[in-house]
Design a protein around this motif. Sequence first.
Motif, PDB file in Angstrom:
ATOM      1  N   LEU A 113       1.229  10.241  -8.734  1.00 22.67           N
ATOM      2  CA  LEU A 113       2.282   9.233  -8.817  1.00 22.67           C
ATOM      3  C   LEU A 113       2.514   8.606  -7.450  1.00 22.67           C
ATOM      4  CD1 LEU A 113       4.636   7.792 -10.237  1.00 22.67           C
ATOM      5  CD2 LEU A 113       6.026   9.831  -9.800  1.00 22.67           C
ATOM      6  N   GLU A 114       2.445   9.416  -6.393  1.00 22.57           N
ATOM      7  CA  GLU A 114       2.666   8.909  -5.041  1.00 22.57           C
ATOM      8  C   GLU A 114       1.608   7.886  -4.657  1.00 22.57           C
ATOM      9  OE1 GLU A 114       4.703  12.724  -5.689  1.00 22.57           O
ATOM     10  OE2 GLU A 114       2.662  12.022  -6.073  1.00 22.57           O
ATOM     11  N   SER A 115       0.345   8.169  -4.994  1.00 18.78           N
ATOM     12  CA  SER A 115      -0.728   7.214  -4.688  1.00 18.78           C
ATOM     13  C   SER A 115      -0.576   5.942  -5.511  1.00 18.78           C
ATOM     14  CB  SER A 115      -2.095   7.847  -4.964  1.00 18.78           C
ATOM     15  OG  SER A 115      -2.367   8.897  -4.067  1.00 18.78           O
ATOM     16  N   PHE A 116      -0.222   6.107  -6.794  1.00 20.27           N
ATOM     17  CA  PHE A 116      -0.058   4.949  -7.671  1.00 20.27           C
ATOM     18  C   PHE A 116       1.058   4.049  -7.169  1.00 20.27           C
ATOM     19  CE2 PHE A 116       1.544   2.851 -11.558  1.00 20.27           C
ATOM     20  CZ  PHE A 116       0.373   2.229 -11.964  1.00 20.27           C
ATOM     21  N   GLU A 117       2.168   4.637  -6.758  1.00 22.14           N
ATOM     22  CA  GLU A 117       3.283   3.850  -6.219  1.00 22.14           C
ATOM     23  C   GLU A 117       2.843   3.071  -4.982  1.00 22.14           C
ATOM     24  OE1 GLU A 117       7.524   5.896  -7.057  1.00 22.14           O
ATOM     25  OE2 GLU A 117       6.172   7.116  -5.828  1.00 22.14           O
ATOM     26  N   ARG A 118       2.103   3.719  -4.094  1.00 20.42           N
ATOM     27  CA  ARG A 118       1.649   3.049  -2.879  1.00 20.42           C
ATOM     28  C   ARG A 118       0.699   1.902  -3.206  1.00 20.42           C
ATOM     29  NH1 ARG A 118      -1.839   5.704   2.163  1.00 20.42           N
ATOM     30  NH2 ARG A 118      -1.499   3.963   3.615  1.00 20.42           N
ATOM     31  N   GLN A 119      -0.170   2.092  -4.196  1.00 22.31           N
ATOM     32  CA  GLN A 119      -1.125   1.044  -4.588  1.00 22.31           C
ATOM     33  C   GLN A 119      -0.410  -0.160  -5.190  1.00 22.31           C
ATOM     34  OE1 GLN A 119      -3.628   3.286  -7.223  1.00 22.31           O
ATOM     35  NE2 GLN A 119      -4.524   4.500  -5.553  1.00 22.31           N
ATOM     36  N   MET A 120       0.533   0.078  -6.079  1.00 26.08           N
ATOM     37  CA  MET A 120       1.254  -1.027  -6.706  1.00 26.08           C
ATOM     38  C   MET A 120       2.125  -1.762  -5.681  1.00 26.08           C
ATOM     39  SD  MET A 120       0.045  -1.061  -9.735  1.00 26.08           S
ATOM     40  CE  MET A 120      -1.474  -0.364  -9.040  1.00 26.08           C
ATOM     41  N   GLU A 121       2.692  -1.012  -4.748  1.00 21.00           N
ATOM     42  CA  GLU A 121       3.478  -1.636  -3.684  1.00 21.00           C
ATOM     43  C   GLU A 121       2.603  -2.552  -2.837  1.00 21.00           C
ATOM     44  OE1 GLU A 121       6.720  -0.256  -0.308  1.00 21.00           O
ATOM     45  OE2 GLU A 121       4.981   1.023  -0.667  1.00 21.00           O
ATOM     46  N   TYR A 122       1.368  -2.123  -2.576  1.00 21.00           N
ATOM     47  CA  TYR A 122       0.439  -2.970  -1.813  1.00 21.00           C
ATOM     48  C   TYR A 122       0.159  -4.271  -2.566  1.00 21.00           C
ATOM     49  CZ  TYR A 122      -3.688  -4.646   0.631  1.00 21.00           C
ATOM     50  OH  TYR A 122      -4.572  -5.439   1.339  1.00 21.00           O
ATOM     51  N   LEU A 123      -0.100  -4.158  -3.872  1.00 21.50           N
ATOM     52  CA  LEU A 123      -0.377  -5.365  -4.659  1.00 21.50           C
ATOM     53  C   LEU A 123       0.806  -6.326  -4.620  1.00 21.50           C
ATOM     54  CD1 LEU A 123      -2.140  -3.905  -7.844  1.00 21.50           C
ATOM     55  CD2 LEU A 123      -3.207  -4.872  -5.791  1.00 21.50           C
ATOM     56  N   GLU A 149      -7.409  10.426  -7.659  1.00 21.67           N
ATOM     57  CA  GLU A 149      -6.898  10.955  -6.398  1.00 21.67           C
ATOM     58  C   GLU A 149      -8.014  11.181  -5.387  1.00 21.67           C
ATOM     59  OE1 GLU A 149      -3.414  11.856  -4.195  1.00 21.67           O
ATOM     60  OE2 GLU A 149      -3.798  10.818  -6.099  1.00 21.67           O
ATOM     61  N   LYS A 150      -9.266  11.207  -5.859  1.00 18.96           N
ATOM     62  CA  LYS A 150     -10.406  11.373  -4.949  1.00 18.96           C
ATOM     63  C   LYS A 150     -10.660  10.121  -4.119  1.00 18.96           C
ATOM     64  CE  LYS A 150     -12.997  14.756  -7.706  1.00 18.96           C
ATOM     65  NZ  LYS A 150     -14.285  15.035  -8.376  1.00 18.96           N
ATOM     66  N   LYS A 151     -10.183   8.980  -4.581  1.00 21.41           N
ATOM     67  CA  LYS A 151     -10.396   7.719  -3.870  1.00 21.41           C
ATOM     68  C   LYS A 151      -9.304   7.532  -2.823  1.00 21.41           C
ATOM     69  CE  LYS A 151     -13.882   6.407  -6.494  1.00 21.41           C
ATOM     70  NZ  LYS A 151     -13.821   5.239  -7.387  1.00 21.41           N
ATOM     71  N   SER A 152      -9.700   7.091  -1.646  1.00 21.30           N
ATOM     72  CA  SER A 152      -8.726   6.881  -0.570  1.00 21.30           C
ATOM     73  C   SER A 152      -7.970   5.569  -0.787  1.00 21.30           C
ATOM     74  CB  SER A 152      -9.435   6.842   0.779  1.00 21.30           C
ATOM     75  OG  SER A 152     -10.224   5.663   0.891  1.00 21.30           O
ATOM     76  N   PHE A 153      -6.846   5.453  -0.109  1.00 21.83           N
ATOM     77  CA  PHE A 153      -6.090   4.202  -0.154  1.00 21.83           C
ATOM     78  C   PHE A 153      -6.925   3.062   0.428  1.00 21.83           C
ATOM     79  CE2 PHE A 153      -3.014   1.210   1.800  1.00 21.83           C
ATOM     80  CZ  PHE A 153      -2.383   0.787   0.640  1.00 21.83           C
ATOM     81  N   GLU A 154      -7.732   3.341   1.450  1.00 21.44           N
ATOM     82  CA  GLU A 154      -8.588   2.316   2.053  1.00 21.44           C
ATOM     83  C   GLU A 154      -9.618   1.813   1.043  1.00 21.44           C
ATOM     84  OE1 GLU A 154      -6.288   4.237   4.912  1.00 21.44           O
ATOM     85  OE2 GLU A 154      -7.730   5.201   3.530  1.00 21.44           O
ATOM     86  N   GLN A 155     -10.117   2.702   0.206  1.00 22.70           N
ATOM     87  CA  GLN A 155     -11.046   2.274  -0.839  1.00 22.70           C
ATOM     88  C   GLN A 155     -10.348   1.361  -1.839  1.00 22.70           C
ATOM     89  OE1 GLN A 155     -12.449   6.404  -1.699  1.00 22.70           O
ATOM     90  NE2 GLN A 155     -14.430   5.422  -1.973  1.00 22.70           N
ATOM     91  N   GLY A 205     -11.754  -7.479  -2.412  1.00 23.01           N
ATOM     92  CA  GLY A 205     -13.094  -8.034  -2.569  1.00 23.01           C
ATOM     93  C   GLY A 205     -14.053  -7.679  -1.462  1.00 23.01           C
ATOM     94  N   ASP A 206     -13.849  -6.513  -0.833  1.00 22.53           N
ATOM     95  CA  ASP A 206     -14.721  -6.105   0.267  1.00 22.53           C
ATOM     96  C   ASP A 206     -15.041  -4.624   0.118  1.00 22.53           C
ATOM     97  OD1 ASP A 206     -16.143  -5.715   2.568  1.00 22.53           O
ATOM     98  OD2 ASP A 206     -14.401  -5.794   3.908  1.00 22.53           O
ATOM     99  N   ILE A 207     -16.138  -4.331  -0.614  1.00 24.98           N
ATOM    100  CA  ILE A 207     -16.506  -2.931  -0.818  1.00 24.98           C
ATOM    101  C   ILE A 207     -17.668  -2.524   0.076  1.00 24.98           C
ATOM    102  CG2 ILE A 207     -15.632  -2.812  -3.176  1.00 24.98           C
ATOM    103  CD1 ILE A 207     -18.496  -3.187  -4.168  1.00 24.98           C
ATOM    104  N   THR A 208     -17.949  -3.316   1.111  1.00 24.06           N
ATOM    105  CA  THR A 208     -19.006  -2.975   2.052  1.00 24.06           C
ATOM    106  C   THR A 208     -18.687  -1.648   2.702  1.00 24.06           C
ATOM    107  OG1 THR A 208     -19.344  -5.311   2.513  1.00 24.06           O
ATOM    108  CG2 THR A 208     -20.319  -3.732   4.056  1.00 24.06           C
TER     109      THR A 208
END
Length: 419
Positions: free
Chosen positions: A206-216, A401-407, A414-417
């Motif tokens: 939930l903590e990661s999801f909240e941070r991701q949605m806040e970024y969007l 949860e295995k994926k980082s916030f940077e990913q 649009g930058d998965i390099t």
Amino acid sequence: MRKIYRNVPIIVCLLVVIWISAMWLLAESQEIVFAQDQDRFITKREFDRVLTLQERQPIYMKGAALTQIGELEANQPVAIIGEDEVYYELRLGSMSVFLRKGYGTVEKKRLLAVGHTERLAAIQAIQKTAVYEEADLESGIIMMLEEGYRYPIVREEGDWYILKIGERPGYIHKQSVGMDAGLPVLVYHQVLPIELMTTMISTVSLESFERQMEYLADHHFETLTAQQLYDYLEGRLVLSNKAVLITFDDGLLSSKEFAYPILKQYGFTALQHIISSRTVRAEGEQLFDAEGPLQFFTAADIKELSDVFQFEAHTNDLHSLNETGKGVALQQSKEEILSDLQQNIAQVPAAISLAYPFGHYNDDFIRAAKEAGLLIGFTTTEGYANMKTSNYEVCRFGVTEKKSFEQFVAYVEGDITGQ
């Protein structure tokens, strides 16, 4: 001699007429040759209604509100396809766009027009971008594209992309834009507070999801519908560079408990792919139990949560693996898969997309999806959704949860390099 001199004006007039006719035939033949050389991609056609502006005017697309996506220059004729009391309607690619009335004249006219086209790709306008009459930087400008949008193109030739505006070809210099890699489509399954997590497989905290949605939200992303994705893939929709499609698979009750409030807080929407045979395991409102067996949406939940979730197909009873680890659907005939999908869609009748169970599919699965009336098939292959692949093999980025916030940031920007 006097008779000869008397006939000179007549002879001169005849010669002039013959010369004009010859030039006209030459011009027509050149147009035909030009069209043949271009596989009839560009031809000269007469349109009953051609708009020519006296001054530059904004071009709008219609959604929940009018959005300016460009400006049409003065003295650049474009064919229109309709009008109402306020706006003229014309096409940009295959989508309708609009210009305010009162700033131009409409008449019958011949234009160089784009013929038969198929979807090709999209470009990103990273700044205000000129669209030229010809593949020449010295030629006139037809329109200006707005910064920050994806525009469908119909062809590329050398250093130029070709866009269709008001039936005319418009030329965009490649160095002025970027090629659009595609739309980020995110797929989630389970969202749980970190203290309740027992695995990171198909689960995000939930903590990661909240941070991701806040970024969007902080970076002004808009969330899309399945229909908008389909229109984009078909070259019928201009989209913001800040667009993302959020999807959930399986219809797990945890997404009601934890994801739904956050999505609603930010005004976001998401697709929820439902396994319809599992919605009857309980009735009415359920109390969430993180320690018990997996819980799924009920019919009541589907009705209650439709302000945020758009409910889509995930099969009725084909969401399991056989003894070899393959999706059981791969052992079914096209007719059997179709029957299952029809039962699935009966519970989610507005569905236009399908998420293949475990990402496993074959040609029979695709044929059944088409016959069931579904327009999109989502895989578990990581990548962007774009026009290069079939609409029934759309890529997504799995978020756990295995994926980082940077990913996550790289996916949506649009930058998965290097990710």
